[in-house]
Design a protein around this motif. Structure first.
Motif, PDB file in Angstrom:
ATOM      1  N   GLN A   1       0.842  -1.194   0.000  1.00 20.55           N
ATOM      2  CA  GLN A   1       0.000   0.000   0.000  1.00 20.55           C
ATOM      3  C   GLN A   1       0.875   1.241   0.000  1.00 20.55           C
ATOM      4  N   THR A   2       0.754   2.061  -1.035  1.00 16.18           N
ATOM      5  CA  THR A   2       1.492   3.326  -1.034  1.00 16.18           C
ATOM      6  C   THR A   2       0.637   4.418  -0.394  1.00 16.18           C
ATOM      7  N   LEU A   3       1.284   5.484   0.008  1.00 14.10           N
ATOM      8  CA  LEU A   3       0.581   6.668   0.497  1.00 14.10           C
ATOM      9  C   LEU A   3       0.695   7.809  -0.508  1.00 14.10           C
ATOM     10  N   THR A   4       0.973   7.433  -1.744  1.00  7.67           N
ATOM     11  CA  THR A   4       1.062   8.381  -2.845  1.00  7.67           C
ATOM     12  C   THR A   4       0.030   8.001  -3.895  1.00  7.67           C
ATOM     13  N   ALA A   5      -0.337   8.992  -4.728  1.00 11.96           N
ATOM     14  CA  ALA A   5      -1.250   8.694  -5.829  1.00 11.96           C
ATOM     15  C   ALA A   5      -0.513   7.918  -6.922  1.00 11.96           C
ATOM     16  N   GLY A   6       0.731   8.322  -7.206  1.00 13.53           N
ATOM     17  CA  GLY A   6       1.543   7.604  -8.184  1.00 13.53           C
ATOM     18  C   GLY A   6       2.249   6.422  -7.549  1.00 13.53           C
ATOM     19  N   VAL A   7       2.394   5.347  -8.308  1.00 11.72           N
ATOM     20  CA  VAL A   7       3.028   4.135  -7.770  1.00 11.72           C
ATOM     21  C   VAL A   7       4.261   3.743  -8.576  1.00 11.72           C
ATOM     22  N   ASP A   8       4.779   4.663  -9.398  1.00 10.56           N
ATOM     23  CA  ASP A   8       5.873   4.294 -10.291  1.00 10.56           C
ATOM     24  C   ASP A   8       7.136   3.909  -9.542  1.00 10.56           C
ATOM     25  N   ASP A   9       7.338   4.420  -8.318  1.00 11.49           N
ATOM     26  CA  ASP A   9       8.522   4.040  -7.536  1.00 11.49           C
ATOM     27  C   ASP A   9       8.486   2.576  -7.120  1.00 11.49           C
ATOM     28  N   ILE A  10       7.290   1.994  -7.050  1.00 12.07           N
ATOM     29  CA  ILE A  10       7.121   0.641  -6.537  1.00 12.07           C
ATOM     30  C   ILE A  10       6.725  -0.357  -7.619  1.00 12.07           C
ATOM     31  N   SER A  11       5.942   0.074  -8.587  1.00 11.63           N
ATOM     32  CA  SER A  11       5.347  -0.866  -9.540  1.00 11.63           C
ATOM     33  C   SER A  11       6.386  -1.690 -10.287  1.00 11.63           C
ATOM     34  N   GLU A  12       7.528  -1.079 -10.596  1.00 12.65           N
ATOM     35  CA  GLU A  12       8.550  -1.826 -11.338  1.00 12.65           C
ATOM     36  C   GLU A  12       9.177  -2.941 -10.520  1.00 12.65           C
ATOM     37  N   ARG A  13       9.005  -2.908  -9.204  1.00 12.20           N
ATOM     38  CA  ARG A  13       9.559  -3.963  -8.348  1.00 12.20           C
ATOM     39  C   ARG A  13       8.537  -5.061  -8.038  1.00 12.20           C
ATOM     40  N   MET A  14       7.331  -4.929  -8.499  1.00  8.29           N
ATOM     41  CA  MET A  14       6.313  -5.924  -8.175  1.00  8.29           C
ATOM     42  C   MET A  14       6.590  -7.276  -8.822  1.00  8.29           C
ATOM     43  N   SER A  15       7.456  -7.296  -9.816  1.00 12.34           N
ATOM     44  CA  SER A  15       7.823  -8.565 -10.445  1.00 12.34           C
ATOM     45  C   SER A  15       8.596  -9.474  -9.494  1.00 12.34           C
ATOM     46  N   LEU A  16       9.044  -8.938  -8.350  1.00  9.58           N
ATOM     47  CA  LEU A  16       9.741  -9.751  -7.346  1.00  9.58           C
ATOM     48  C   LEU A  16       8.802 -10.756  -6.689  1.00  9.58           C
ATOM     49  N   PHE A  17       7.494 -10.471  -6.742  1.00 11.22           N
ATOM     50  CA  PHE A  17       6.543 -11.234  -5.944  1.00 11.22           C
ATOM     51  C   PHE A  17       5.821 -12.303  -6.755  1.00 11.22           C
ATOM     52  N   PRO A  18       5.329 -13.345  -6.077  1.00  5.01           N
ATOM     53  CA  PRO A  18       4.545 -14.372  -6.752  1.00  5.01           C
ATOM     54  C   PRO A  18       3.174 -13.833  -7.146  1.00  5.01           C
ATOM     55  N   PRO A  19       2.389 -14.580  -7.904  1.00  6.59           N
ATOM     56  CA  PRO A  19       1.063 -14.114  -8.305  1.00  6.59           C
ATOM     57  C   PRO A  19       0.161 -13.839  -7.099  1.00  6.59           C
ATOM     58  N   GLY A  20      -0.708 -12.844  -7.276  1.00  5.84           N
ATOM     59  CA  GLY A  20      -1.710 -12.558  -6.266  1.00  5.84           C
ATOM     60  C   GLY A  20      -1.398 -11.410  -5.323  1.00  5.84           C
ATOM     61  N   VAL A  21      -0.204 -10.820  -5.416  1.00 10.72           N
ATOM     62  CA  VAL A  21       0.142  -9.693  -4.551  1.00 10.72           C
ATOM     63  C   VAL A  21      -0.442  -8.416  -5.156  1.00 10.72           C
ATOM     64  N   ARG A  22      -1.158  -7.650  -4.326  1.00  9.51           N
ATOM     65  CA  ARG A  22      -1.840  -6.452  -4.812  1.00  9.51           C
ATOM     66  C   ARG A  22      -1.073  -5.187  -4.440  1.00  9.51           C
ATOM     67  N   LEU A  23      -1.004  -4.276  -5.397  1.00  8.69           N
ATOM     68  CA  LEU A  23      -0.417  -2.955  -5.178  1.00  8.69           C
ATOM     69  C   LEU A  23      -1.557  -1.946  -5.178  1.00  8.69           C
ATOM     70  N   CYS A  24      -1.675  -1.168  -4.098  1.00  7.96           N
ATOM     71  CA  CYS A  24      -2.751  -0.189  -3.946  1.00  7.96           C
ATOM     72  C   CYS A  24      -2.166   1.209  -3.787  1.00  7.96           C
TER      73      CYS A  24
END
Length: 320
Positions: free
Chosen positions: A71-94
């Protein structure tokens, strides 16, 4: 075993957190070297620290093998979204939709008015003790183009209407219709830009918007137009903007830059017709109460296995 939740706000300062979770405080520290409050592998929900450098935000991610929500506390998630590939399926980014609209829209309006009415010139004249009046354009009767018509874009329009603007034109990645009128797709920008007196950028940073405001975009803006950016720095091609500013053909107000933070000596600092604020669209007194409300609601949803708010992507999904 109780699931850990990492919060960048001390848990004792947030009323209404649901039971059944172990809340740990971690905001990265002043220099980004704060020790982890627990084993990252036990973290089920990670609330990303606010207003910290990207290396701080992503430092624990590789070890969060069992995280289910980021869960980010920002409207933009570009700092985090590129790292979501580290996780297995089913992890949600909000993201933090609902937290920053008011403050960011206020700043967009502030930068627009300050630039149009020449407030920086008056501040400099005050420092010299000079009474330097001048004739300036008003926001009233102007045509405003909002590029990025999500929650923040709509909030910006809410604040423009009382200023008697002649027209608000809305642009987003895809066309749709709202109660206030049509939202045009990005592909129509070449026809819309020459008609706008003010262009406000509130779009997220995506592959489709990175470098969107390039030389071609800027050339299409009318002489004397104002560009306001409250989105992300890389949406604008800095060199192309510098060329236009140095020509004196347009002016600009930037809350975000590329690079950011803007280093001392960078040409943008001395560019004519440019007002810069240091990425302060979100950090106001409005932030903390809204952030706390979002977190309490989101964590109750998480505990009760209800749909989460503001899911931007889910790993392993076709849109993830």
């Amino acid at each position: 075993m109780t699931a850990d939740v990492w919060l960048p706000i001390p848990p004792k300062e947030i009323e209404g957190l649901p039971e059944g979770l172990r809340y740990l405080f971690w905001d990265g520290g002043e220099d980004g070297d704060q020790e982890f409050p627990g084993d990252p592998a036990d973290c089920a929900l990670y609330v990303v620290p606010y207003m910290k450098r990207q290396p701080v935000l992503v430092r624990p991610l590789e070890r969060m093998r069992n995280v289910r929500v980021v869960q980010t506390l920002t409207a933009g998630v570009d700092d985090i979204s590129e790292r979501m590939s580290l996780f297995p399926p089913g992890v949600r980014l909000c993201n933090a939709r609902g937290v920053h609209e008011a403050s960011t829209a206020e700043l967009a309006l502030t930068l627009t008015l300050a630039s149009l009415r020449g407030i920086p010139n008056f501040v400099r004249a005050q420092e010299r003790g000079a009474w330097a009046s001048e004739f300036r354009p008003a926001l009233a009767d102007r045509s405003v183009l909002i590029v990025g018509y999500g929650a923040i874009g709509a909030a910006i329009e809410d604040r423009l209407v009382p200023f008697e603007v002649a027209r608000v034109v809305r642009v987003a990645r895809s066309a749709r219709t709202t109660e206030r009128g049509p939202v045009h797709p990005l592909t129509e920008l070449p026809a819309l830009l020459p008609q706008a007196d003010v262009v406000i950028l509130s779009t997220p940073l995506l592959d489709s918007t990175r470098g969107l405001v390039n030389a071609d975009f800027l050339t299409l803006m009318k002489d004397g137009a104002l560009l306001v950016n409250v989105s992300r720095g890389p949406v604008v091609d800095t060199n192309a903007l510098l060329t236009e500013l140095e020509s004196g053909r347009i002016s600009a107000a930037l809350d975000v830059t590329d690079p950011e933070p803007l280093p001392a000596g960078h040409p943008l600092w001395q560019a004519p017709g440019l007002l810069i604020s240091p990425h302060v669209g979100g950090p106001t007194s409005a932030f903390l109460p809204r952030a706390k409300r979002l977190l309490v609601d989101q964590l109750h949803r998480f505990v009760n296995r209800e749909p989460l708010r503001n899911v931007i992507l889910t790993t392993g999904s076709p849109n993830g």
